[in-house]
Structures are given as structure tokens and as C-alpha cells.
Design a protein around this motif. Structure first.
Motif, PDB file in Angstrom:
ATOM      1  N   SER A 175      13.589   8.013  55.096  1.00  0.00           N
ATOM      2  CA  SER A 175      13.341   7.711  56.502  1.00  0.00           C
ATOM      3  C   SER A 175      14.325   7.550  57.128  1.00  0.00           C
ATOM      4  O   SER A 175      14.709   7.880  58.313  1.00  0.00           O
ATOM      5  CB  SER A 175      13.000   6.197  55.815  1.00  0.00           C
ATOM      6  N   ALA A 176      15.739   7.679  57.148  1.00  0.00           N
ATOM      7  CA  ALA A 176      17.225   7.714  57.545  1.00  0.00           C
ATOM      8  C   ALA A 176      17.248   8.792  58.268  1.00  0.00           C
ATOM      9  O   ALA A 176      17.469   9.250  59.698  1.00  0.00           O
ATOM     10  CB  ALA A 176      18.628   7.281  56.640  1.00  0.00           C
ATOM     11  N   VAL A 236      19.110   2.602  60.410  1.00  0.00           N
ATOM     12  CA  VAL A 236      20.028   4.072  59.773  1.00  0.00           C
ATOM     13  C   VAL A 236      20.828   3.918  58.883  1.00  0.00           C
ATOM     14  O   VAL A 236      20.625   4.169  57.905  1.00  0.00           O
ATOM     15  CB  VAL A 236      19.968   5.614  60.168  1.00  0.00           C
ATOM     16  N   HIS A 237      21.526   3.238  59.480  1.00  0.00           N
ATOM     17  CA  HIS A 237      23.239   1.863  59.005  1.00  0.00           C
ATOM     18  C   HIS A 237      22.164   1.232  58.276  1.00  0.00           C
ATOM     19  O   HIS A 237      22.559   1.437  56.442  1.00  0.00           O
ATOM     20  CB  HIS A 237      23.750   1.871  59.355  1.00  0.00           C
ATOM     21  N   THR A 251      24.005  10.373  55.500  1.00  0.00           N
ATOM     22  CA  THR A 251      22.915  10.713  54.863  1.00  0.00           C
ATOM     23  C   THR A 251      22.340  11.621  54.073  1.00  0.00           C
ATOM     24  O   THR A 251      22.413  11.109  52.450  1.00  0.00           O
ATOM     25  CB  THR A 251      21.861  10.059  55.628  1.00  0.00           C
ATOM     26  N   LEU A 261      14.868   9.567  60.583  1.00  0.00           N
ATOM     27  CA  LEU A 261      15.432   8.960  61.713  1.00  0.00           C
ATOM     28  C   LEU A 261      16.066   9.481  62.780  1.00  0.00           C
ATOM     29  O   LEU A 261      16.661   9.799  64.419  1.00  0.00           O
ATOM     30  CB  LEU A 261      15.390   7.608  61.564  1.00  0.00           C
ATOM     31  N   CYS A 262      17.939   9.821  62.725  1.00  0.00           N
ATOM     32  CA  CYS A 262      18.638  10.258  62.573  1.00  0.00           C
ATOM     33  C   CYS A 262      19.035  10.660  61.667  1.00  0.00           C
ATOM     34  O   CYS A 262      20.350  10.528  60.791  1.00  0.00           O
ATOM     35  CB  CYS A 262      19.577   8.872  62.948  1.00  0.00           C
ATOM     36  N   ASN A 316      18.154   3.810  66.707  1.00  0.00           N
ATOM     37  CA  ASN A 316      17.992   3.664  65.430  1.00  0.00           C
ATOM     38  C   ASN A 316      19.331   4.110  64.477  1.00  0.00           C
ATOM     39  O   ASN A 316      19.116   4.095  63.247  1.00  0.00           O
ATOM     40  CB  ASN A 316      17.212   5.668  65.810  1.00  0.00           C
ATOM     41  N   GLN A 317      20.267   3.593  65.202  1.00  0.00           N
ATOM     42  CA  GLN A 317      21.732   4.071  64.276  1.00  0.00           C
ATOM     43  C   GLN A 317      21.718   2.918  63.690  1.00  0.00           C
ATOM     44  O   GLN A 317      21.769   3.008  62.139  1.00  0.00           O
ATOM     45  CB  GLN A 317      23.262   4.179  65.453  1.00  0.00           C
TER      46      GLN A 317
END
Length: 224
Positions: free
Chosen positions: A76-77, A34-35, A86, A80-81, A30-31
Motif C-alpha cells: 500500500s505504501a 505512507v510514513h 519503502t 501510494l508513494c 499521502n506522505q
């Protein structure tokens, strides 16, 4: 727009940019996703020059032409995490769009899941918005949290006289709003100007404050 809030938007945007474009080394799962989402959302914001480069204007707020796509990527980011990077980017986006109810909702969410990472400026903004909306009890708690965080920050910048003085002003301003007493703030401004031998640009509004309600009306408009 109030000069202080404009500075806050710029400072948070700068922190976001530093975090967004800094190398993160090995990422997995996920990282990595997300990035990528953060980079894409940041790029979309900056590609609309009228949204990103024009000063924030409460009377004529701007909506980014990629609004729905940016929101989708940031949400979404976070789903996810959730992390500081964020949340700061979404905060910057909402504040630049002048969506105060959504800014407050986001700060309340951060208070729940990101409390240890909130800066004094974010606590102060949450306190002001809670106060503006009429919840003086929650606002007072947040003003006190901001005061504690400013106290830590003051100690971190003791070697930088300009920054040290500015954070002391921010701390005094926060307490002035909490107590609705601006005399200590005006004394702090006078002390800063004596030490540095010049007036502070943008401080004229602070010097003349006598009532927090009037300040909120100047900055945020009439409460809904």
C-alpha cells in the motif's frame, strides 16, 4: 547463510531503521499515510523476535507471523508513494524471508523506477540473481553498474581505512563474479590483510573461490 549476504541484510536493515525513525518534519497527504504504514510494518517485523533476530537460514527460512499484514502495508505504501525507504524495507523483509524470486522481482521494479537510488550492494545482488537465473547479459550490465557505484563509494570513504579496504573488497568481489576469475579478489584480500595486519573474519569462503557457479550453489542452492 553466506556471511556477506548476512551483512547486507543487517546493513540494509540499519539504513531502513534510520530512515524509518528519523523525524520527517511537516508531511501532508499521502506522505503522512505512507510514513505511518512504514512505521507499522517495521514494528510488526521487529515484534516477531524469531523472525527479526535469528540469522537468515536458507535451509530453514522463517516467515514472519504477521506476513500478510506486513505485505499489505508495504504494498500500500509503495502504491501510494514509491520511495527508497519503502523499497529498502520490503527488500529487507523479502531477503530475511529468503524469497529470492520476489527479491529479484522487486529489484527489477526498482531498476525501472528507482534506478538513481540503488546502492552498489543492490546492483550486485540483482546481478547475482540474474546470473543465477541464467540471464548473463542482464547480469553483466548490473555487475558493471555495481562496479561504477562501488567506485563512487570507494572515493567517499577514503578517510576511513577499514571501510575503504572493505569497499575495495566488495568491488573486487563483484568483478570476480562478473568475470568468473577470483585471482584479483584473492590478491585484494591478501593486500587488505597485509595492510591491517590480521585476517578478515568471514573471508575464508572468498579465499577458496574458483567458480561463481559453485558460489551461487552455496549461497542460493540449486537453480530451479
Amino acid at each position: 547463510m553466506n556471511a556477506r549476504l548476512f551483512l547486507m541484510v543487517g546493513c540494509v536493515a540499519g539504513m531502513c531503521a534510520a530512515c524509518t525513525h528519523k523525524g520527517t518534519g511537516f508531511q501532508s497527504g499521502n506522505q503522512t499515510v505512507v510514513h505511518t504504514l512504514i512505521l507499522e510494518a517495521d514494528s510488526l517485523m521487529r515484534s516477531d523476535s524469531l523472525f527479526w533476530n535469528v540469522p537468515v537460514d536458507r535451509a530453514h527460512p522463517r516467515v514472519c507471523i504477521y506476513d500478510s499484514l506486513i505485505r499489505e502495508k508495504l504494498d500500500s505504501a509503495i502504491a501510494l508513494c514509491p520511495n527508497k525507504q519503502t523499497y529498502l524495507l520490503k527488500y529487507t523483509y523479502l531477503l530475511r524471508s529468503w524469497r529470492l524470486p520476489e527479491v529479484l522481482a522487486l529489484l527489477r521494479e526498482m531498476d525501472t523506477c528507482m534506478r538513481d537510488f540503488m546502492s552498489p550492494e543492490l546492483w550486485n545482488m540483482k546481478a547475482m540473481l540474474e546470473d543465477y537465473q541464467g540471464d548473463s547479459v542482464v547480469a553483466r550490465k548490473d555487475f558493471l553498474r555495481a562496479d561504477s557505484a562501488y567506485g563512487v563509494k570507494v572515493q567517499e570513504v577514503t578517510q576511513d581505512s577499514l571501510m575503504y579496504g572493505f569497499i575495495r573488497l566488495e568491488k573486487a568481489f563483484n568483478l570476480a563474479l562478473m568475470k568468473n576469475d577470483f585471482h584479483p579478489l584473492q590478491e585484494e584480500i591478501a593486500f587488505y590483510e597485509r595492510v591491517h595486519g590480521s585476517a578478515i573474519s568471514g573471508m575464508e569462503q572468498w579465499k577458496n573461490l574458483t567458480d561463481k557457479g559453485e558460489y551461487y550453489r552455496q549461497v542460493f542452492g540449486q537453480p530451479e
